[in-house]
Design a protein around this motif. Structure first.
Motif, PDB file in Angstrom:
ATOM      1  N   VAL A 157       5.199  -1.238   3.835  1.00 38.17           N
ATOM      2  CA  VAL A 157       4.395  -1.116   4.923  1.00 38.17           C
ATOM      3  C   VAL A 157       3.641  -0.397   5.878  1.00 38.17           C
ATOM      4  O   VAL A 157       3.199  -0.886   6.461  1.00 38.17           O
ATOM      5  CB  VAL A 157       5.869  -1.457   5.441  1.00 38.17           C
ATOM      6  N   ILE A 158       4.186   0.849   5.227  1.00 38.88           N
ATOM      7  CA  ILE A 158       2.938   1.639   5.737  1.00 38.88           C
ATOM      8  C   ILE A 158       1.219   1.750   5.087  1.00 38.88           C
ATOM      9  O   ILE A 158       0.407   1.717   5.929  1.00 38.88           O
ATOM     10  CB  ILE A 158       3.087   3.151   4.735  1.00 38.88           C
ATOM     11  N   LEU A 159       1.586   0.666   3.586  1.00 38.07           N
ATOM     12  CA  LEU A 159      -0.138   0.082   4.002  1.00 38.07           C
ATOM     13  C   LEU A 159      -0.908  -0.805   4.137  1.00 38.07           C
ATOM     14  O   LEU A 159      -1.482  -0.770   5.030  1.00 38.07           O
ATOM     15  CB  LEU A 159      -0.075   0.177   2.100  1.00 38.07           C
ATOM     16  N   ILE A 160       0.280  -1.468   4.560  1.00 35.25           N
ATOM     17  CA  ILE A 160       0.323  -3.015   5.596  1.00 35.25           C
ATOM     18  C   ILE A 160      -0.198  -1.962   6.960  1.00 35.25           C
ATOM     19  O   ILE A 160      -1.730  -2.637   7.933  1.00 35.25           O
ATOM     20  CB  ILE A 160       1.475  -3.464   5.969  1.00 35.25           C
ATOM     21  N   ILE A 161       0.562  -1.895   7.212  1.00 39.78           N
ATOM     22  CA  ILE A 161       0.160  -0.871   8.402  1.00 39.78           C
ATOM     23  C   ILE A 161      -1.189  -0.029   8.647  1.00 39.78           C
ATOM     24  O   ILE A 161      -2.008  -0.404   9.940  1.00 39.78           O
ATOM     25  CB  ILE A 161       1.141  -0.064   9.844  1.00 39.78           C
ATOM     26  N   TYR A 162      -1.581   0.553   7.846  1.00 38.23           N
ATOM     27  CA  TYR A 162      -2.602   1.363   7.674  1.00 38.23           C
ATOM     28  C   TYR A 162      -4.147   0.203   7.445  1.00 38.23           C
ATOM     29  O   TYR A 162      -4.931  -0.227   7.882  1.00 38.23           O
ATOM     30  CB  TYR A 162      -3.255   2.309   6.485  1.00 38.23           C
ATOM     31  N   GLY A 163      -3.744  -0.966   6.706  1.00 36.91           N
ATOM     32  CA  GLY A 163      -5.197  -2.522   6.209  1.00 36.91           C
ATOM     33  C   GLY A 163      -5.258  -2.471   7.294  1.00 36.91           C
ATOM     34  O   GLY A 163      -6.137  -2.783   8.365  1.00 36.91           O
ATOM     35  N   LEU A 164      -4.291  -3.265   8.563  1.00 37.80           N
ATOM     36  CA  LEU A 164      -4.216  -3.674  10.257  1.00 37.80           C
ATOM     37  C   LEU A 164      -5.114  -3.166  10.763  1.00 37.80           C
ATOM     38  O   LEU A 164      -6.151  -2.995  11.843  1.00 37.80           O
ATOM     39  CB  LEU A 164      -2.669  -4.364  10.517  1.00 37.80           C
ATOM     40  N   LEU A 165      -4.553  -1.284  10.713  1.00 37.35           N
ATOM     41  CA  LEU A 165      -5.476  -0.591  11.826  1.00 37.35           C
ATOM     42  C   LEU A 165      -7.391  -0.223  11.552  1.00 37.35           C
ATOM     43  O   LEU A 165      -8.008  -0.554  12.353  1.00 37.35           O
ATOM     44  CB  LEU A 165      -4.544   1.208  11.688  1.00 37.35           C
TER      45      LEU A 165
END
Length: 436
Positions: A157-165
């Motif tokens: 989930v952390i990588l997903i959030i980074y990707g979206l940011l």
């Protein structure tokens, strides 16, 4: 830049006053934007942040992967993973501790939550380790540290959030997280082996393997198959991470029903926890979007870029400074909050740095490499005093084990993490090899 720094100072003050970080970021960002632009533009900006985040198709991946992890946790998959890992290491000194690290890595990867892994595996792994004579420090340290692996190993989930940011390809981030995640597991296993060799009193010579039932075997093979299906499909370009999340959620439910590990009450609990976790994450993201709009309009990222260029620091010097900041923030901040707070400020600086030739000559590769470094630093923060969120979760479950004992037990794993961080900084290809 002055108003940005004032805003950050007020934000930190609110956080230390125990104002939830989502509301602190939204309050500072909204008021700061209103001071610079006026109430009407600030209201429009806040409304757009809420509307676009709530209806973001890309963010639908978050509740789907969270649901998948909750279903796997409620179905009792952790017990099977632990038993399977123990059969692999059971004849070695410290075999149960080795099995705990491996099963924590696997379970945290499918659950997507380090804190949930620490809470679940403490109930699964701690009783047999105590029964066979393992020290509380080694046992608790293996659980607390092993649980941190899940925020890097896909689906993260952390990588997903980074990707979206940062608008970085999430599929590439997942692929980049594989080798560093496996490296983390290997270094943790080595840390256990060295610990039991230097301090043999912390583990018995050999312990009998934990019995493995037919249900455990189905759960292990089903989990490995599900993970391979998700990563194989993403890596092969068969489906997107969002589609993978939907299929993963569905097949996790099928697997839970196949092993008869899911009751109606557990299903309702999984749905409820998914709603609560997703709501928390979306609220933090909305707050981060509002705060990011404020600092961007105030010109903080551009000012930092100019400051870096005028400081004379090399690109590697800037990276080391940022890593040091993350290590300090990790002592007092929760991982997701820390990333949402810092990435909008640091990312514009990172992609402007000149790393010369090689893999880091491409800004996209720099973004992916920086993501892995940030997540590894975040992993370290989960077991670093004085906060160490995984340690406090474990302490709440194991009432008879002191914080000092747990922190002492995680020292070998903390040192292993620092070694991994150094390798990722010195050898960027460890993160980027599968993308070449």
């Amino acid at each position: 830049m002055t108003i940005s720094l004032i805003g950050i100072a007020i934000l930190l003050a609110l956080i230390f006053l125990r104002v939830p970080i989502a509301f602190a970021m939204a309050l500072v960002g909204g008021v700061g934007f209103a001071v610079m632009r006026g109430m009407s533009p600030a209201g429009s900006m806040i409304g757009n942040a809420v509307f676009e985040t709530g209806l973001s198709y890309s963010l639908s991946v978050v509740p789907l992967f969270i649901f998948m992890g909750n279903i796997m946790a409620k179905a009792g998959i952790a017990q099977g993973l632990f038993a399977g890992a123990d059969h692999l290491f059971g004849r070695m000194r410290g075999g149960l501790a080795l099995a705990t690290v491996l099963s924590c890595g696997c379970f945290s990867a499918v659950s997507g939550s380090s804190l949930a892994t620490a809470a679940t595996m403490s109930r699964v792994a701690m009783p047999p380790m105590r029964r066979f004579g393992y020290s509380d420090g080694l046992a608790a340290g293996a659980i607390a540290a092993g649980g941190t692996l899940g925020i890097l190993i896909p689906p993260s989930v952390i990588l997903i959030i980074y990707g979206l940011l940062t608008e970085t390809d999430i599929a590439k981030l997942f692929i980049a997280g594989l080798l560093p995640g496996l490296l983390g597991i290997i270094l943790y296993l080595v840390a256990v082996m060295i610990t039991v060799r230097l301090f043999p009193e912390r583990a018995p010579p050999v312990s009998e393997p934990v019995p493995m039932t037919r249900r455990d075997k189905i759960g292990v093979f089903g989990t490995l198959a599900l993970f391979s299906f998700i990563m194989g499909g993403i890596y092969g370009g068969i489906f997107t991470p969002i589609e993978a999340a939907g299929m993963g959620a569905f097949f996790s439910l099928v697997l839970a029903l196949a092993i008869r590990g899911l009751t109606w009450e557990n299903f309702v609990d999984a749905c409820r926890e998914t709603i609560l976790s997703s709501g928390m994450i979306f609220t933090i993201i909305i707050g981060a979007e509002i705060f990011s709009a404020f600092v961007n309009f105030a010109g903080l990222p551009d000012a930092l870029v100019d400051m870096v260029y005028n400081s004379g620091f090399s690109a590697w010097g800037v990276i080391l400074i940022m890593v040091g900041i993350y290590l300090l923030l990790g002592c007092v901040f929760e991982s997701l909050s820390m990333i949402l707070l810092t990435v909008p400020v640091f990312y514009p600086v990172i992609i402007q740095l000149d790393f010369g030739t090689g893999l880091l000559s491409d800004p996209e590769m720099v973004s992916i490499w920086f993501a892995i470094v940030v997540v590894v630093v975040t992993e370290i923060s989960l077991i670093t005093p004085p906060v160490g969120m995984n340690v406090f979760v474990l302490r709440s479950v194991l009432n008879d084990v002191s914080l000092a004992t747990i922190f002492k037990g995680v020292i070998p794993f903390w040192l292993a993490d620092m070694l991994r961080l150094a390798l990722l900084l010195l050898l960027p290809w460890v993160s980027l090899a599968l993308l070449i």
